[in-house]
Design a protein around this motif. Structure first.
Motif, PDB file in Angstrom:
ATOM      1  N   THR A 168      80.988  10.042 -22.088  1.00 40.85           N
ATOM      2  CA  THR A 168      81.655  11.110 -22.834  1.00 40.85           C
ATOM      3  C   THR A 168      80.947  12.454 -22.629  1.00 40.85           C
ATOM      4  O   THR A 168      81.243  13.427 -23.319  1.00 40.85           O
ATOM      5  N   LEU A 169      80.007  12.465 -21.691  1.00 39.62           N
ATOM      6  CA  LEU A 169      79.347  13.709 -21.249  1.00 39.62           C
ATOM      7  C   LEU A 169      79.484  13.764 -19.734  1.00 39.62           C
ATOM      8  O   LEU A 169      79.547  12.709 -19.102  1.00 39.62           O
ATOM      9  N   PRO A 170      79.483  14.874 -19.036  1.00 38.93           N
ATOM     10  CA  PRO A 170      79.348  16.231 -19.563  1.00 38.93           C
ATOM     11  C   PRO A 170      80.673  16.912 -19.884  1.00 38.93           C
ATOM     12  O   PRO A 170      80.712  18.126 -20.099  1.00 38.93           O
ATOM     13  N   TYR A 171      81.776  16.113 -19.888  1.00 41.32           N
ATOM     14  CA  TYR A 171      83.077  16.750 -20.113  1.00 41.32           C
ATOM     15  C   TYR A 171      83.656  16.344 -21.464  1.00 41.32           C
ATOM     16  O   TYR A 171      83.375  15.268 -21.965  1.00 41.32           O
ATOM     17  N   LYS A 172      84.517  17.203 -21.984  1.00 37.48           N
ATOM     18  CA  LYS A 172      85.206  16.886 -23.240  1.00 37.48           C
ATOM     19  C   LYS A 172      86.178  15.743 -22.967  1.00 37.48           C
ATOM     20  O   LYS A 172      86.916  15.773 -21.983  1.00 37.48           O
ATOM     21  N   GLU A 216      79.865  17.240 -30.832  1.00 39.26           N
ATOM     22  CA  GLU A 216      79.793  15.792 -31.021  1.00 39.26           C
ATOM     23  C   GLU A 216      80.886  15.120 -30.194  1.00 39.26           C
ATOM     24  O   GLU A 216      82.058  15.472 -30.283  1.00 39.26           O
ATOM     25  N   THR A 217      80.487  14.125 -29.406  1.00 33.85           N
ATOM     26  CA  THR A 217      81.472  13.400 -28.605  1.00 33.85           C
ATOM     27  C   THR A 217      82.200  12.399 -29.487  1.00 33.85           C
ATOM     28  O   THR A 217      81.810  12.172 -30.640  1.00 33.85           O
ATOM     29  N   ILE A 218      83.229  11.770 -28.916  1.00 35.56           N
ATOM     30  CA  ILE A 218      83.988  10.807 -29.714  1.00 35.56           C
ATOM     31  C   ILE A 218      83.172   9.574 -30.066  1.00 35.56           C
ATOM     32  O   ILE A 218      83.516   8.855 -30.983  1.00 35.56           O
ATOM     33  N   ASN A 219      82.076   9.334 -29.346  1.00 36.66           N
ATOM     34  CA  ASN A 219      81.206   8.227 -29.763  1.00 36.66           C
ATOM     35  C   ASN A 219      79.965   8.747 -30.489  1.00 36.66           C
ATOM     36  O   ASN A 219      78.925   8.097 -30.519  1.00 36.66           O
ATOM     37  N   LYS A 220      80.098   9.924 -31.047  1.00 35.56           N
ATOM     38  CA  LYS A 220      79.096  10.528 -31.917  1.00 35.56           C
ATOM     39  C   LYS A 220      77.753  10.779 -31.224  1.00 35.56           C
ATOM     40  O   LYS A 220      76.701  10.636 -31.834  1.00 35.56           O
ATOM     41  N   VAL A 221      77.815  11.157 -29.958  1.00 37.43           N
ATOM     42  CA  VAL A 221      76.621  11.651 -29.271  1.00 37.43           C
ATOM     43  C   VAL A 221      76.563  13.135 -29.618  1.00 37.43           C
ATOM     44  O   VAL A 221      77.530  13.856 -29.391  1.00 37.43           O
ATOM     45  N   CYS A 246      71.612   4.652 -33.027  1.00 42.87           N
ATOM     46  CA  CYS A 246      72.639   4.259 -32.082  1.00 42.87           C
ATOM     47  C   CYS A 246      72.908   2.767 -32.192  1.00 42.87           C
ATOM     48  O   CYS A 246      71.982   1.963 -32.181  1.00 42.87           O
ATOM     49  N   ASP A 247      74.173   2.405 -32.307  1.00 42.84           N
ATOM     50  CA  ASP A 247      74.556   1.007 -32.400  1.00 42.84           C
ATOM     51  C   ASP A 247      75.112   0.587 -31.042  1.00 42.84           C
ATOM     52  O   ASP A 247      76.220   1.005 -30.678  1.00 42.84           O
ATOM     53  N   PHE A 248      74.365  -0.208 -30.326  1.00 47.07           N
ATOM     54  CA  PHE A 248      74.806  -0.598 -28.987  1.00 47.07           C
ATOM     55  C   PHE A 248      76.113  -1.399 -29.039  1.00 47.07           C
ATOM     56  O   PHE A 248      76.912  -1.346 -28.113  1.00 47.07           O
ATOM     57  N   ASP A 249      76.333  -2.142 -30.096  1.00 46.64           N
ATOM     58  CA  ASP A 249      77.541  -2.967 -30.181  1.00 46.64           C
ATOM     59  C   ASP A 249      78.812  -2.135 -30.268  1.00 46.64           C
ATOM     60  O   ASP A 249      79.855  -2.549 -29.785  1.00 46.64           O
ATOM     61  N   THR A 250      78.722  -0.984 -30.923  1.00 45.70           N
ATOM     62  CA  THR A 250      79.916  -0.150 -31.058  1.00 45.70           C
ATOM     63  C   THR A 250      79.873   1.073 -30.158  1.00 45.70           C
ATOM     64  O   THR A 250      80.874   1.761 -29.996  1.00 45.70           O
ATOM     65  N   GLY A 251      78.694   1.372 -29.606  1.00 49.29           N
ATOM     66  CA  GLY A 251      78.548   2.553 -28.742  1.00 49.29           C
ATOM     67  C   GLY A 251      78.478   3.850 -29.515  1.00 49.29           C
ATOM     68  O   GLY A 251      78.566   4.932 -28.947  1.00 49.29           O
TER      69      GLY A 251
END
Lengths: 769, 152
Positions: free
Chosen positions: A329-333, A400-405, A608-613
């Motif tokens: 989900t990086l480096p682009y939106k 914030e990315t859609i996986n909350k990075v 960070c939850d690896f199971d959900t990303g």
């Protein structure tokens, strides 16, 4: 004029002198009186039950002092955070990969130790092996580990947004399969250790380990000792980049066990052949990627499925599989994203971390697929990237990315623009064709995390700044310089914070008896976390001195300034004295003042939850853009990368000369992955385990390059710094593959791109045209 | 055992060596000069490069007995007391090293190049160090260091 005295300066590394004179000692250079040499015996089968081991003939060989087998370790296995605990120092019941160690010998010299290993008789019951992950996932495949059905040791399934909606709304969708190859880590110094087991119940080792505290925990665990009785001393390290010189490897445990048994120190040094046959190497991966874009080139959805070869053990594949998916989900939106990642056990050597860990594979696939889409849409490769790239958040805000990075600083756009404005990119249309040579230029982006926060481990870094009475400084920290240059940067931070010169700072190698802990040199965490710890420790020492100065002059502590080795009162600069005078005053005139500053990096634990990303695995993120030019011989298929232009955002370049060297080295490793590096395997056995046959980039291969530093100051990093080079490493393979396409019209979806593959592809294309 | 006489870094040695031992092994283990490294043991990486009678050799491929009567220079023999050799200084100032493991061998190859050719082209520099493998630097700053040394 620079606001800093030491930060941001092109300064030689503090350990450069001892390295150019040969004084710098590496693990293999140490010796102790009575020292024995150790050697490991590896399995000739990739998958086999160990039926019996008979060491009697070996024991009789004059000079042999101790022999150990898997049984000696009583079931101990290496712990990786709280995820995995499966690698034994010596295989006990069965071997899972070719050359997996099954026994070890200590003898009075290396040759006798080696001869003794040949006298050990091991009876194996060979088991059917599986060597490709897609095969290993099938029901009919041999089961390698009891706990993992279908040999799947990691499987993550993440779903963000609605990818189906995203694809439905796309103007253009592509689906492609990409493959990355089998690549070595490539450090030049083979793993080495000298170990001494003290019968009173203490261990001392000199080990080439970039995560010495990791070995320290593991040895304590393995030998049942309290941590304060385990001492890991770190010599200079000849490169790490992930791999066997990070955490404990079989030789480390065997050297200690042999020393315990023999009652003498034991040294083990792997040969490069052992490294290239048995040691851990980068995961190979199969990437099935689907990208949808709108008519204007903006990304709509990405769906990725990854099947990676974990090799023989679970080990750290959880982290690999997080990183393969987590930073897509990086480096682009990106509004919609789905990831299905599998790590599958096979009977190949264990897969491990390596520079650009995980992201390396999927960024290559995503960049090339984006280029393919751009080509179909008729959009320029720079334009499509600028359209999608995340903007640098304003100070105080974040993206914030859609996986909350959470990204607080992002120099992606600046990096792309700098490369786009470079002569290499601007002249790309001038594709000279010279005889059979065709030239092409390509561009790609890279991204990586800074300061990975490990779950289940002590993730802090700590530092001690000791001010000697003459004003010089000893810096003690558990942070390891494996060659990446952290020592000079930490000394610079100390000097800047205290207000003294770089040459006033001395840093020692890590020694767990004296240096405060640090989790290790991986996940690009050292500059960031050790930097913050060092800054805090230096600030603490400085404050102790400032208090003394303020009292001496009868002013407030805020009124004291220390800069360029001079202490003065800000509001009355005539009141000043040299730094060393203040130190002496503090130490001798106040009751027993010993100036020691301590500090640690106080970052929140991993969220960070690896199971959900979902969440942040890193504390910050770095971004790179790279253009590469290649020459392809359309007859022989040979490819050479002739030029690169690199721009990476490292937050703040604490030492620009060092940062440039890191970018150049990272780029070269990435280029190697496309053009040179390749393990040729035959049912788990490496057929090219020497530098003669495993091709690595040489001085005559490396491109002319231009490096540019982008500084998107990070609010969390020491003086704003982030990692310097993994993003560049990640950007290199797609840049080269894109350049190859520009030269030949062929997209290579499988790495490496060998001359044979090129010739076949050109023929096939010729037949179609 | 064979008796050999050789000069290493301007000092004379008389050693008793087994015929199968390599020059690299005796430099490191008998003479305890650990600056010269073993990277691969088969002459492919150049970490063991030393100078023997004016030419660079992979000391892991030279039998100790072959060094009988020869003059050998290792990395420890370059500096003049505290004063670094021009090539060493150039590497320090230009960032020509990172982990440092390839560095001794690399510097020996660079020194011999500059002894024979005081103003090499970039192509000549690249060829001179083509037998010295480096994984850290990507070679660029090594080449720049050698150019800088040539200019001194």
């Amino acid at each position: 004029m620079s606001e800093f005295s030491v930060i941001g300066k092109r300064l030689p590394r503090v350990d450069a002198r001892v390295k150019v004179t040969g004084e710098a000692k590496y693990a293999g250079d140490f010796e102790l009186p009575g020292m024995l040499w150790g050697k490991l015996l590896g399995s000739p089968y990739a998958h086999a039950r160990i039926v019996n081991i008979d060491t009697s003939r070996a024991e009789k060989l004059p000079g042999v002092q101790a022999i150990i087998t898997g049984k000696d370790f009583g079931g101990y296995t290496l712990q990786y955070r709280f995820y995995a605990k499966d690698i034994p120092p010596l295989a006990a019941d069965k071997v899972r990969h070719y050359a997996e160690p099954v026994a070890a010998v200590a003898a009075t010299d290396e040759d006798i130790a080696e001869e003794a290993t040949e006298l050990i008789k091991v009876d194996y019951e060979e088991l059917p092996g599986v060597f490709e992950p897609e095969e290993a996932m099938q029901d009919r495949a041999p089961q390698i580990a009891g706990e993992f059905k279908n040999n799947i040791c990691v499987d993550y399934h993440w779903d963000f947004g609605d990818v189906q909606k995203g694809f439905d709304e796309s103007y253009l969708v592509r689906e492609d399969r990409f493959r990355t190859g089998r690549v070595t880590v490539g450090f030049l110094e083979p793993p080495a250790i000298m170990a001494n087991y003290d019968p009173s119940g203490a261990i001392t080792v000199w080990a080439a380990k970039a995560a010495p505290y990791s070995l320290y925990y593991s040895l304590a665990d393995c030998f049942g000792l309290p941590w304060n009785k385990v001492r890991v001393i770190q010599p200079f390290i000849g490169g790490c980049f992930g791999g066997a010189k990070n955490m404990g490897d079989p030789l480390d445990f065997c050297a200690v066990m042999l020393s315990k048994k023999a009652g003498r120190p034991v040294k083990i040094v792997y040969t490069q052949e052992e490294v290239l046959t048995a040691c851990s190497r980068r995961h190979p991966a199969i990437i099935d990627i689907k990208t949808g874009v709108k008519r204007d080139g903006s990304l709509s959805a990405i769906q990725i499925g990854v099947i990676s070869d974990a090799g023989a053990y679970h080990y750290l594949s959880v982290t690999a599989m997080y990183l393969m998916g987590g930073l897509t989900t990086l480096p682009y939106k990106l509004p919609h994203y789905k990831y299905d990642g599998y790590a599958v056990l096979t009977n190949n050597p264990t897969s491990t971390a390596m520079r650009g860990f995980g992201v390396n594979h999927t960024r290559y696939a995503a960049e090339i697929q984006l280029e393919m889409l751009a080509e179909e849409l008729g959009i320029d490769p720079v334009e499509i990237r600028l359209k999608n790239a995340i903007e640098n958040p304003r100070p105080g805000s974040s993206y914030e990315t859609i996986n909350k990075v959470v990204v607080k600083s992002c120099g992606a756009i600046e990096a792309i623009e700098k490369v786009a404005a470079s002569p290499l990119w601007k002249q790309r249309a001038e594709k000279e064709k010279e005889g059979s040579i065709s030239r092409g230029t390509g561009l790609a982006c890279g991204v990586f995390e800074t300061a990975q926060k490990p779950g289940g481990w002590h993730q802090s870094c700590a530092a001690i700044v000791r001010v000697c009475e003459d004003g010089t400084i000893n810096l003690l920290t558990g942070a390891s310089d494996a060659g990446q240059g952290s020592d000079v940067v930490l000394c610079q931070i100390t000097a800047e914070e205290l207000g003294v010169a770089l040459e006033d700072i001395d840093i020692k190698r890590v020694d767990t008896a004296y240096t405060p802990c640090d989790a290790g040199t991986w996940g690009s965490r050292v500059t960031f976390l050790a930097g913050l710890a060092t800054q805090a420790a230096a600030a603490d020492a400085k404050q102790q001195l400032v208090i003394v100065a303020a009292e001496k002059w009868g002013v407030k502590t805020e009124d004291i300034e220390i800069k360029d080795r001079k202490v003065s009162v800000k509001s009355d600069p005539k009141k000043s004295m040299p730094f060393f005078s203040l130190v002496r005053w503090a130490c001798y005139s106040t009751p027993g003042a010993v100036i020691i500053g301590t500090g640690y990096s106080g970052h929140e634990p991993a969220d960070c939850d690896f199971d959900t990303g979902v969440g942040n695995d890193g504390c910050a993120y770095s971004f790179a853009a790279q253009a590469a030019k290649v020459e392809v011989d359309m007859e022989t298929g040979q490819i050479r990368c002739t030029d690169t232009t690199i721009a990476q955002d490292c937050g703040r370049a604490l030492n620009p000369m060092s940062v440039e060297g890191q970018y150049q080295g990272g780029s070269t490793q990435g280029i190697g992955q496309v053009l040179y590096d390749e393990f040729i395997m035959d049912r788990g056995k490496t057929l090219n385990p020497t530098f003669l046959d495993y091709k690595l980039c040489r001085s005559t291969d490396v491109p002319d390059n231009k490096v540019m530093i982008v500084e998107a100051i990070d609010p969390g990093g020491p003086f704003g710094a982030k990692e310097a080079s993994e993003a560049t490493t990640v950007s290199a393979p797609p840049a080269v593959v894109s350049a190859i396409h520009d030269a030949t019209g062929i997209w290579f979806k499988e790495l490496p791109v060998t001359p044979e593959k090129m010739v076949k592809a050109l023929k096939s294309k010729g037949n179609k045209d | 055992m064979k008796q050999i006489k050789l000069t290493v870094n301007r000092k004379s040695y008389e050693l008793s060596v087994q015929p199968w031992r390599t020059l690299l092994e005796i430099i490191r283990e008998e003479l305890r000069l650990n600056g010269t490294k073993e990277g691969c043991g088969i002459g492919e990486c150049g970490a063991c490069t030393v100078i023997m009678d004016g030419k660079t050799v992979n000391s892991c491929l030279v039998l100790a007995v072959e060094a009988d009567g020869k003059e050998v220079t290792t990395i420890e023999g370059l500096a003049d007391g505290d004063k670094l050799h021009t090539v060493q200084e150039a590497f320090v100032e230009n960032g020509g090293l990172q982990c440092g493991f390839c560095t001794p061998g690399m510097i020996m190859s660079a020194k011999v190049l500059l002894d024979e050719n005081s103003s090499p082209t970039e192509e000549e520099i690249r060829r001179a160090i083509a037998g010295n493998f480096c994984r850290c630097t990507g070679y660029t700053k090594i080449i720049e260091s050698i150019k800088a040394a040539a200019q001194k």
